[in-house]
Write an enzyme that holds these catalytic residues in place. Structure first.
Site, PDB file in Angstrom:
ATOM      1  N   HIS A 239      29.106  44.089  40.148  1.00 31.67           N
ATOM      2  CA  HIS A 239      30.054  43.007  40.399  1.00 31.67           C
ATOM      3  C   HIS A 239      30.670  42.519  39.093  1.00 31.67           C
ATOM      4  O   HIS A 239      31.862  42.196  39.032  1.00 31.67           O
ATOM      5  CB  HIS A 239      29.371  41.859  41.134  1.00 31.67           C
ATOM      6  CG  HIS A 239      30.313  40.928  41.821  1.00 31.67           C
ATOM      7  ND1 HIS A 239      30.571  39.651  41.380  1.00 31.67           N
ATOM      8  CD2 HIS A 239      31.075  41.088  42.938  1.00 31.67           C
ATOM      9  CE1 HIS A 239      31.430  39.069  42.190  1.00 31.67           C
ATOM     10  NE2 HIS A 239      31.759  39.915  43.139  1.00 31.67           N
ATOM     11  N   CYS A 240      29.876  42.476  38.046  1.00 32.11           N
ATOM     12  CA  CYS A 240      30.343  41.960  36.752  1.00 32.11           C
ATOM     13  C   CYS A 240      31.443  42.814  36.132  1.00 32.11           C
ATOM     14  O   CYS A 240      32.291  42.311  35.395  1.00 32.11           O
ATOM     15  CB  CYS A 240      29.189  41.871  35.754  1.00 32.11           C
ATOM     16  SG  CYS A 240      27.851  40.772  36.241  1.00 32.11           S
TER      17      CYS A 240
END
Length: 337
Positions: free
Chosen positions: A328-329
């Site tokens: 996600h990052c």
């Protein structure tokens, strides 16, 4: 801002964005190995939807050589300092049926990792590339610090948005006002802080993720002696008070933590590994795994039950989490308008 809507991540996406890794000095191990990992993740995403990559033009040929196909992949001459597109990239919203890019002030998580001058320009470049409306917020924030249900609720953490290394002169009410303005939110819900080893001071996308308007996943640590136990219990207890904008209860699904990943001779003693750092795509969900067979399988099983209509795939993220993040990052979705 009139009629602003921040679509939930599970709503239809036009594309997903990444920033290509290129600096060997910021990573433990082989930069080529990391680039191959990114190439694999990007190729997987391109099976489902368009992928856009921020990178200096001098890297284009190398990137193309690492990808098995350029179908559904587009490169943009957007030089970066680092890879964390969720944080330095634009947060895309919809305003009056048009795409809009929110550009938060970016100072590398409280001036921890200079330089960040190129990263702070990426959101505006993404806005130009997508012909989106553009707004530069005065608030220092990162995309990984906010989580929304697409229906008016935004969750964030006090340890990030109210941190003196970002917004020393902002009150909680002022932060809430800006978040509501930028994201079209009606309710801002606060959790205290994040997990151990998180360079960001406590991003929400390692903690709690909406899977529906009225349901979310939150990570839990069962070992009472673990450093994260008390923090995650407090987060879980606070979430009991969270309601939809209509006042209905929100289902809370517990997602166990992986076993601690301890780094030797590294700036992080405990790596911020979390199964909550998954990426939702149009027809798939990519979930970080950590070479822990039983824990990985259990987490994948829980997430598969939450996304029965999508293909849920585990991605080994041990080399990425060494620098403090996971799938996600390193990504940022662009919604369909």
């Amino acid at each position: 801002m009139d009629n602003v809507h921040w679509p939930a991540e599970w709503q239809q996406q036009q594309a997903v964005w990444f920033s290509w890794p290129h600096r060997a000095d910021t990573w433990q191990g082989d930069i080529l190995e990391l680039q191959r990992k990114f190439a694999g993740i990007i190729s997987t995403c391109a099976r489902y939807q368009k992928v856009c990559i921020n990178a200096d033009k001098s890297l284009f040929r190398s990137i193309e050589s690492m990808l098995p196909s350029m179908v559904n992949v587009e490169l943009f001459d957007h030089p970066t300092n680092d890879v964390w597109c969720r944080d330095h990239g634009a947060t895309f919203v919809v305003e009056n049926n048009s795409l809009k890019a929110i550009d938060w002030q970016f100072n590398a998580w409280g001036e921890k990792f200079p330089p960040w001058d190129l990263d702070d320009q990426i959101a505006q470049q993404m806005a130009t590339a997508t012909q989106a409306k553009y707004y530069r917020s005065p608030l220092y924030l990162e995309g990984g610090a906010i989580e929304g249900n697409g229906a008016g609720i935004v969750i964030t953490t006090e340890a990030v948005a109210l941190n003196r290394n970002r917004n020393p002169d902002w009150s909680k009410q002022e932060v809430e006002t800006e978040l509501k303005k930028c994201l079209g939110a009606t309710d801002i819900f606060w959790l205290p802080k994040g997990i151990e080893g998180d360079d960001t001071d406590g991003h929400i996308d390692d903690l709690t993720r909406f899977i529906q308007e009225d349901a979310l996943i939150t990570i839990i640590e069962s070992n009472t002696k673990d450093k994260n136990y008390r923090t995650l219990q407090e987060n879980y207890e606070r979430l009991q008070d969270l309601k939809t904008t209509g006042g209905s209860s929100i289902e809370i699904i517990k997602l166990p933590m992986p076993d601690p990943i301890v780094a030797k001779n590294w700036r992080l003693e405990t790596l911020p590994a979390s199964y909550a750092n998954f990426l939702i795509l149009n027809e798939a969900v990519l979930v970080p795994t950590f070479n822990q067979a039983n824990n990985d399988d259990r987490a994948l099983g829980i997430i598969r039950e939450c996304f029965a209509d999508r293909e849920v795939t585990g991605i080994d993220c041990r080399n990425i989490v060494f620098e403090g993040g996971a799938i996600h990052c390193i990504s940022q979705q662009q919604p369909v308008v």
